[in-house]
Design a protein around this motif. Structure first.
Motif, short mmCIF file in Angstrom:
data_model
loop_
_atom_site.label_atom_id
_atom_site.label_comp_id
_atom_site.label_asym_id
_atom_site.label_seq_id
_atom_site.Cartn_x
_atom_site.Cartn_y
_atom_site.Cartn_z
N GLU A 169 0.84 -1.20 0.00
CA GLU A 169 0.00 0.00 0.00
C GLU A 169 0.88 1.25 0.00
N LYS A 170 0.25 2.40 -0.35
CA LYS A 170 0.94 3.68 -0.25
C LYS A 170 -0.01 4.70 0.37
N LEU A 171 0.57 5.60 1.16
CA LEU A 171 -0.15 6.68 1.84
C LEU A 171 0.30 7.98 1.21
N GLU A 172 -0.62 8.66 0.51
CA GLU A 172 -0.24 9.81 -0.31
C GLU A 172 -1.11 11.02 0.00
N ARG A 173 -0.51 12.20 -0.15
CA ARG A 173 -1.26 13.46 -0.03
C ARG A 173 -1.33 14.14 -1.40
N PHE A 174 -2.54 14.39 -1.85
CA PHE A 174 -2.79 15.17 -3.07
C PHE A 174 -3.51 16.45 -2.65
N GLY A 175 -2.78 17.57 -2.63
CA GLY A 175 -3.37 18.78 -2.09
C GLY A 175 -3.59 18.60 -0.60
N ASN A 176 -4.85 18.73 -0.17
CA ASN A 176 -5.17 18.54 1.26
C ASN A 176 -5.80 17.19 1.54
N VAL A 177 -5.84 16.31 0.55
CA VAL A 177 -6.51 15.02 0.69
C VAL A 177 -5.47 13.91 0.81
N ILE A 178 -5.59 13.09 1.84
CA ILE A 178 -4.66 11.99 2.08
C ILE A 178 -5.38 10.67 1.82
N LEU A 179 -4.76 9.84 0.95
CA LEU A 179 -5.39 8.60 0.52
C LEU A 179 -4.50 7.40 0.79
N ILE A 180 -5.14 6.24 0.94
CA ILE A 180 -4.45 4.95 0.95
C ILE A 180 -4.86 4.21 -0.31
#
Length: 293
Positions: free
Chosen positions: A22-33
């Motif tokens: 898995e990866k934990l990423e921030r796009f702008g102000n949104v953090i996704l798995i």
């Protein structure tokens, strides 16, 4: 020399951590798995930290599709982010798709920087740039923003429409949109005697053209490279070949380019990766690129 390259100018993107597929990423102000098949090692951060940080998680139903689980159901499915380097800036509309993608591949920012640097050094006014397998248009947008006359080719109409939306929110105009099989388009341009100062290729491992044409990377890439090299302006040019296929190494890319273009100058090959804030490097494809001016 084989190089390892990672983006340096991303303010709206951050790879926070990766591991355990898995990866934990921030796009702008949104953090996704999201799932990440390359991340075979253990996470650097704890599961509790992942659960605390993330806003949305992708849950797969199959190998190719799934659904997004939001902590807050009111969070939008679409939002905008910006990419800016010293030469140009562009914007993207991101969206939560059923196949885990968002409409952008952040590691490609390394190639966007190479595109802008070369366009700015060309003596040719408004150099012609061709982006093949162009997806939602990151390379097309940055080329246009840097002053190129840009042609964007992809076989999927909905993706080209998405790229056009990105052009609009980036405040750009006049990118030429082409919905066609990339190999067919290249052969037609050869017959027309066209030349391009810049060519970008980011082919998939497998794909289909709008009329059912089949693309398989290992079967078709050698023919494609032989044709593409004939489209390059002989005096002033750059080319980028990027692949994300577990079976392809940067040495294969080097051999492909040298075989198709023996007179190549300033050739660089290597691997793209994203540097996680927590420490690990996430590999995301191999590249070959060269320029002449």
């Amino acid at each position: 020399m084989i190089q390892l390259l990672t983006p340096t100018y991303w303010k709206d993107y951050e790879l926070i951590d990766c591991g355990d597929f898995e990866k934990l990423e921030r796009f702008g102000n949104v953090i996704l798995i999201r799932p990440e098949p390359q991340a075979v090692w253990s996470k650097a951060l704890s599961n509790a930290e992942w659960q605390k940080l993330h806003h949305i998680k992708f849950k797969g139903r199959s190998a190719t599709s799934g659904e997004w689980i939001k902590k807050n159901p009111a969070m939008p499915d679409r939002w905008h982010i910006e990419y800016k380097n010293p030469e140009a800036s562009i914007k993207f509309r991101l969206a939560l798709t059923s196949f885990k993608h968002l409409g952008i591949f952040p590691e490609q920012a390394v190639n966007w920087d190479y595109i802008t640097q070369n366009i700015k050094k060309f003596k040719t006014p408004e150099p012609k740039v061709l982006n093949l397998f162009a997806y939602t248009g990151g390379a097309s947008l940055i080329a246009q923003a840097a002053g190129a006359d840009t042609t964007h080719v992809d076989s999927i109409k909905q993706v080209v429409t998405w790229a056009n939306e990105n052009q609009e929110i980036s405040g750009l105009t006049n990118i030429r949109w082409v919905v066609e099989d990339a190999l067919k388009f290249v052969k037609r341009e050869l017959k027309r005697g066209k030349k391009y100062n810049g060519i970008i290729l980011d082919p998939p491992a497998y794909g289909h053209g709008p009329n059912g044409e089949k693309w398989k990377l290992e079967d078709n890439i050698n023919e494609m490279m032989g044709d593409v090299m004939q489209l390059l302006d002989p005096d002033e040019h750059f080319l980028i070949l990027n692949t994300y296929s577990l079976g392809f190494s940067s040495v294969i890319i080097e051999n492909l380019i040298k075989s198709a273009y023996p007179q190549v100058q300033n050739l660089e090959t290597g691997e793209l990766y994203l540097q996680a804030t927590s420490g690990p490097k996430l590999p995301l494809g191999v590249f070959g690129k060269f320029f002449k001016y």
